[in-house]
Design an enzyme around this catalytic site. Structure first.
Site: not given
Ligand SMILES: Cc1cc2nc3c(=O)[nH]c(=O)nc-3n(C[C@H](O)[C@H](O)[C@H](O)COP(=O)(O)OP(=O)(O)OC[C@H]3O[C@@H](n4cnc5c(N)ncnc54)[C@H](O)[C@@H]3O)c2cc1C
Ligand code: FES
Ligand code: FES
Lengths: 162, 783, 287
Positions: B223, B370-371, B740
């Site tokens: 990523q 996802r945060c 997110e």
């Protein structure tokens, strides 16, 4: 052992170890990498292919068991007429994000539509419940499969009517 | 929603443009890591510890080495000879690459086999014999910091206990004072369980190091390819110009693909030593037991409130389970990430947060699943607390929130922990969601159902997120400032290529970022090719996680487009024989103010940039921007969940989920909604079923998809989406980031809904996941 | 995750398969749908030396009624059962809840029965309906009542050289109904608790025959004999089913685990027994 598998309408003959999994045969020997691997426990459906028309998890079938079978992978969805309706519906309805589950989802969707021309929301969700998606939350996958069904039905009635 | 300003053919901001990335993906022509084959590729498999805590007395790999097809067996000893048995983590700790002294969690890397075929590599693992000597496992942070716990990090100089870090923030004195004023204190102790991002594609690497030229081409599921290149250079001592990281199509990331894992280091070292490409693709089990867990916070929150329902202050004590190595992927100044956003959407003056992290015999990780770095935990805590406070004070949970919201006119608003929220209108958001849900009717139905012995619950969560890390004065990872970049080149025919430092994992960057260029320059989005993921061909950036692509990379794209627009205006002025300042640009047409028929198109200008320039101007139409955001952005939303609980079994089902998100300007509404649906599903998953736990021996329960439960379409609720749009005032296009939000905000809504169904019985807490037996036990204990 | 090496024998006939199994001895194993065996081999918790693939044997893929029985051949997949008009009651109710749609396209009902996984669904259904497993060995065919077939967790009373060629499930002559209530955490999960119920009514509406069996709450699928005995001869009623449910709960000895506490699982047994029997009775009354 010697096997011949018909993949996307062309015959692939070859020598495999008995333990070779169908998914590895398709990906590594035949070289069609659209079929994915997402788990070890037959849970995710990323490896879904149609075997003699039925969707199965190719990570849990021996390549040798597919000897003589007709296999369809995502690469076989498109025909000379163009994209399969399920493919264009997935794009139109944003049915994919990372695209890793997508081949499996589309193949299940295509086989559902072939049996049930007008699946309900619940019927679609039930049909794809052997396939996991981590990105979309399924909403648009369900929508796309239903769009493809509606378009297929409309095209069929049009061609019947003409 | 504001209407798009460009026509559909151009497809600027606000158009639901179809995704460019789809064409290859729907035909099975994606290029994921495991799809890449290089000549002579070898395959790696990793031997992992079956035990949570044990000393290694010896490793015998002779039988494995002798197996036909095995090229090498790599152990910690070999790695140590090259100074690579340990590596730094993103949080300043060190982590074992291959264990040399002892194993510290089940699943830890012990040895690796390199073979001609992955099947053979796996066969060889069974032939390696490791002589383990059992050590007592430490399986909870409470046990870890208690008396007599075994020392996990005995190799670490100066480490005499299992404490990983301490951190505090806020104002202790002011908070004490606020609590002294309170009519009551509402307390909630809860655990946010260990979870795992589990993208459908696992992590992997194909390392191709040329021992003659020293060129290392590393394909990996990354990523953050640029940051990884730099870290590789630092860890492995390879010259950075020789390292090329290629992050191909990625099958989801969600934070899992941010860290550097031991397998990457071993595969790269093996490729260097053997002189052939080495591929390692994790199995799902490896993914779940060893890479990048998230959450695992034990939280005690206390809210000081008045009898009128005003919040005066917040106090939090937090204990995190870090696993065996402290390797949170987060900005280095923030030991508990951005947890201090825990003051949420509410206006009160005092907060204090005390955090401790403990080592345990569990996998390391601490990724931002996802945060945006621990915001999920924070948001969950405050929204659960506020709901409970409403019950205690005796007012409706929606009203409780409305009474305490930061008001629209208070923005920019500085919170008690020092965040400066950029913009928002919380009351409108909540009211809109309540109206859509038919809140009053729902409450009535709930009362009627209760009279019949049925249990209906309505849960609310109003979250505020802090994303888009981040301003360079405060935000860095391993010393690297969290800026990001965009390079834009317009070719003579008016087609453009945009190169990004961020990297998509399914979010649709190739489409969305092209739309920003379309908006700014009027070049149709379809004419803008977006490149990303290859460090040789893209400008530097810290990558895609923590919803930072749009806030940072998106801003860079807008700014670089504007730089080009400025130059283009000068060229247009030259072509139109007008003054520079008389040129305006609208949807790709440059015209002279006051005489709109005197105009040229961006395509004309692009050609002129290479053929017909004003005196003294440099040829070309390209530029690069490195964007250093002035602040974070603060998306928010109001979620409402309705559940029905079966009182006989504790099984609960979601009846409705209404989700309103305000992420500022929506570049591609279709993609934004897709992100939200995905995020809501993750939130549901964590609330209902998805967790990793351990038995007393430290065995991981949740090691595969039969035990780590990822919801299917059948369990996943249907979502009703709503939007408001308050732009970010400091972002060039007003966007805030959305990837997110829904994961951050929704768990509290789901859990609050179940609690709400049984709150009248006195139930105030059920830990996540809200398993039916826990619900049933709570009802049983209450009644 | 890949299986270790083995030899594959593709059997063309039942007798070939039986012979191959006899020859292979302990290291031999039949391969049907492979939906339990292949995952175990990939995890390397099963490593047969010889696999005898029975999928190419013809004549074992029918599900049909004859002579008062439902006959299910060894190659009938779960999906075939779900789609069959010949199936009835608890069988119809259970079929959609076995595994997931794709697994059901490969996995066989007989394979599942032979596997004797105490979390498997089918053996409870067979216990409730009183079925026989039909085994074929070198010496010929023999029916084995399901209660005798299931020997323990993952063990059956099948001889080394016997193949399950089919199932024989008695079709009720009169009014009947069945249910299979399964609590699973998600699709594709094995049962946390499941209850199979089967009721046959006589002309007076009283219960002429009753079947009740449970999944996942004991070391093997369990027939709740005392509850069955209690119900026979009685009129269906909520009170009766509540009493049966207590007997079922008492017969369940679940464990505390990640799926939930034992106390709760017993409560689910109680609830699902009541609901399942009520549904079965309703179906019978309407039939
Ligand atoms: C993701 C997943 C979820 C599942 N969920 C469930 C569930 O919820 N409920 C459930 O009941 N099952 C479940 N299963 C298991 C599934 O039902 C299998 O199909 C079944 O257990 C085995 O049938 P099979 O034909 O695949 O047998 P195989 O896997 O081929 O064989 C299983 C065992 O039975 C033996 N065997 C097979 N056929 C015969 C025969 N004719 N004679 C003698 N021995 C034989 C084999 O040698 C082997 O030991 C699940 C499986 C998966 C992968
Ligand atoms: S890879 Fe086949 S089901 Fe997951
Ligand atoms: S689109 Fe990423 S897993 Fe489905």
């Amino acid at each position: 052992m010697e096997i011949t598998v018909t993949i996307n309408e062309s015959d692939h003959a070859g020598d495999v170890e008995p333990r070779t999994l169908l998914v590895d045969h398709i990906r590594r020997t035949v070289g069609l990498t659209g079929t994915h691997i997402g788990c070890d426990t037959t849970s995710c459906g990323a490896c879904t292919v149609l075997m003699d028309g039925r969707p199965v998890k190719s990570c849990t079938v021996l390549a040798a068991q597919a000897d003589g079978a007709e296999v369809t992978t995502v690469e076989g969805l498109k025909t000379a007429d163009g994209l399969h309706p399920i493919q264009s519906a997935f794009t139109d309805d944003h049915g994919l994000q990372c695209g890793f589950c997508t081949p499996g989802m589309m193949l299940v969707g295509a086989s559902l539509i072939a049996e049930n021309p007008d699946p309900s929301d619940d019927e679609v969700r039930w049909a794809i419940s052997g396939n996991l998606c981590r990105c979309t939350g399924y909403m648009n996958i369900v929508k796309a499969i239903r769009t493809a069904a509606a378009r297929t039905a409309a095209a069929a009635s049009e061609s019947n009517g003409s | 929603m504001s209407a798009p300003t460009t026509p559909a053919e151009i497809g600027g901001i606000g158009h639901s443009v179809q995704r460019k990335e789809d064409a290859r993906l729907i035909e099975g022509q994606g290029n994921f890591l495991d799809d890449i084959e290089l000549p002579n590729t070898l395959h790696m498999a990793i031997l992992r510890s079956p035990l949570a805590h044990a000393r290694i007395n010896g490793i015998d790999s002779s039988a494995a080495s002798a197996l036909e097809g095995v090229v090498a067996v790599v152990t910690g000893e070999l790695m140590d000879q090259h100074g690579l048995a340990w590596m730094p983590t993103l949080s300043g700790d060190t982590q074992a690459v291959l264990a040399t002294d002892k194993v510290r969690y089940q699943g830890q890397e012990v040895a690796a086999v390199i073979a001609t075929d992955p099947y053979i590599a796996t066969d060889a693992l069974e032939l390696i014999e490791v002589d383990y000597e059992d050590l007592p496992p430490v399986t909870t942070p409470q046990q870890s910091l208690g008396e007599g716990a075994a020392l996990i990090r005995d190799e670490k100089e100066g480490q005499t206990d299992n404490l990983a870090y301490t951190w505090e923030t806020g104002d202790r004195g002011a908070t004490e004072a606020a609590f002294a004023q309170a009519d009551r204190v509402v307390t909630l102790e809860t655990h946010y369980p260990r979870s795992h991002p589990a993208p459908l594609e696992t992590c992997g690497i194909l390392a191709d190091v040329n021992s003659v030229t020293g060129q290392a081409t590393i394909y990996m599921t990354s990523q953050a390819p640029h940051a990884h290149r730099t870290l590789f250079a630092m860890v492995a001592g390879l010259p950075e110009q020789n390292i090329r990281i290629v992050s191909p199509d990625i099958g989801g990331g969600f934070g899992n693909k941010v860290p550097i894992y031991p397998g990457y280091v071993v595969a790269t070292a093996a490729s260097l030593l053997i002189g052939q490409p080495v591929k390692w693709v994790e199995s799902r089990t490896e993914n779940l037991i060893s890479t990048g867990f998230a959450r695992d916070y034990y939280m005690k929150g206390e809210l000081a409130v008045t009898d009128e329902g005003r919040i005066l202050g917040l106090r939090v004590n937090m204990l995190s389970d870090q696993g065996a190595f402290y390797s949170d992927a987060q900005p280095s100044q923030f030991k508990a990430g951005l947890f201090h956003v825990v003051t949420g959407s509410y206006d009160f003056g005092a907060a204090h947060i005390d955090c401790k992290g403990a080592f345990t015999n569990k996998a390391p990780g601490g990724v931002a699943y996802r945060c945006s770095f621990r915001i999920t935990e924070a948001s969950y805590l405050i929204e659960r607390l506020v709901q409970n406070a409403a019950y205690e004070v005796g007012i409706d949970p929606a009203e409780m929130r409305l009474r305490n919201f930061i008001q629209p006119e208070q923005f920019p608003y500085e919170t008690a922990t020092g965040f400066v929220y950029d913009s928002g209108d919380y009351p409108t958001a909540l009211r809109t969601a309540l109206d859509e849900a038919g809140y009053e009717d729902l409450r009535r139905e709930q009362a009627e159902a209760r009279a019949e012995g049925r249990l209906i619950g309505i849960g609310i969560a109003h979250f505020t997120e802090a994303v888009g890390a981040g301003p360079s004065r405060t935000y860095d990872i391993a010393g690297l400032k969290m800026i990001d970049s965009a390079e834009l080149r317009v070719h003579p025919t008016g087609k453009a290529i945009l190169k990004l430092g961020v990297k998509t994992q399914g979010q649709g960057h190739e489409t969305t970022f092209a739309q920003i260029v379309a908006e700014e320059l009027g070049i149709p989005a379809t004419d803008v090719k977006v490149e990303h993921g290859d460090t040789d061909h893209t400008p530097y950036g810290l990558g895609t996680y923590a919803s930072r692509s749009t806030p940072v990379g998106g801003a860079a794209t807008a700014v670089v487009s504007r730089k080009l627009a400025d130059k283009a205006k000068k060229i247009a002025a030259h072509l139109l024989e007008a003054a520079d300042e008389d040129i305006e640009l609208d949807s790709g047409v440059f015209s002279v103010v006051g005489s709109p028929d005197r105009s040229v198109t961006i395509q004309d200008v692009a050609l002129a940039a290479y053929t017909n320039l004003p005196e003294g101007m440099e040829y070309g139409l390209e530029d690069v921007t490195y964007y250093d955001p002035p602040n974070l952005t603060y998306p928010y939303g109001s979620y409402i969940v309705v559940v029905e609980v079966d009182p006989d079994t504790g099984v609960w089902e979601v009846q409705r989920m209404v989700a309103l998100d305000d992420c500022g300007v929506r570049i591609n509404p279709m993609i934004v909604e897709g992100q939200i649906c995905g995020g809501l599903t993750e939130g549901f998953a964590m609330s209902a079923m998805q967790w990793i736990t351990f038995d007393d021996d430290g065995n991981c329960i949740g090691a595969n998809f039969m035990d780590y439960l990822v919801p299917t379409a059948w369990e996943t609720p249907r979502f009703e989406l709503l939007a408001t749009e308050v732009p970010s005032p400091h972002h060039p296009i007003g966007a805030k980031g959305v990837g997110e939000s829904a994961t951050v905000g929704s768990p509290a809504a789901f859990v609050n809904a179940v609690i709400d169904a049984v709150a009248h019985l006195g139930v105030r807490n059920i830990d996540m996941p809200v398993l039916p037996d826990r619900v049933w036990a709570a009802i049983d204990a209450a009644s | 995750m890949f299986p270790s090496r083995f030899d594959l024998i593709v059997a063309e006939t039942i007798s070939d398969a039986v012979q191959a199994k006899a020859d292979a001895g302990e290291g031999g194993r039949f391969l049907a749908g492979g939906q339990s065996l292949i995952p175990m081999m990939k995890m390397r918790v099963a490593f047969p030396e010889k696999l005898i693939d029975i999928n190419r044997i013809s004549g074992m893929d029918a599900i049909e009624r004859s002579n008062g029985h439902l006959h299910v051949g060894a190659l009938v997949r779960h999906a075939d059962v779900a789609a069959s008009d010949a199936a009835f009651g608890a069988i119809v109710a259970a079929a959609p809840w076995v595994a997931d749609p794709l697994v059901r396209n490969r996995g066989t009902m007989c394979g599942s029965v032979a596997h004797c996984d105490p979390e498997g669904d089918w053996n409870s259904v067979l216990l409730a309906t009183g079925a026989d497993v039909v085994a074929r060995g070198p010496g010929g065919e023999r029916p084995i009542p399901i209660g005798e077939f299931v020997d323990g967790a993952f063990t059956s009373s099948l001889a080394e050289d016997e193949l399950v060629v089919g199932l024989r499930i008695p079709v009720p002559a009169g009014r009947s109904g069945g249910a299979y209530l399964k609590l699973e955490r998600k699709i594709g999960d094995y049962a946390t608790v499941a209850v199979a119920s089967h009721l046959e009514l006589d002309d007076s509406g009283a219960i002429a025959a009753a079947g009740l069996a449970m999944t996942s709450v004991n070391p093997i699928n369990t027939k709740v004999v005392d509850a069955e005995a209690l119900m026979v001869g009685q009129q269906p009623s909520a009170e009766l089913f509540a009493e049966a449910a207590e007997l079922a709960a008492a017969a369940a000895e679940p464990r505390d685990d990640v799926r939930g506490t034992a106390a709760w699982k017993r409560q689910v047994v109680r609830t699902y027994t009541k609901r399942g029997l009520a549904a079965a009775a309703q179906q019978a009354e309407g039939s």
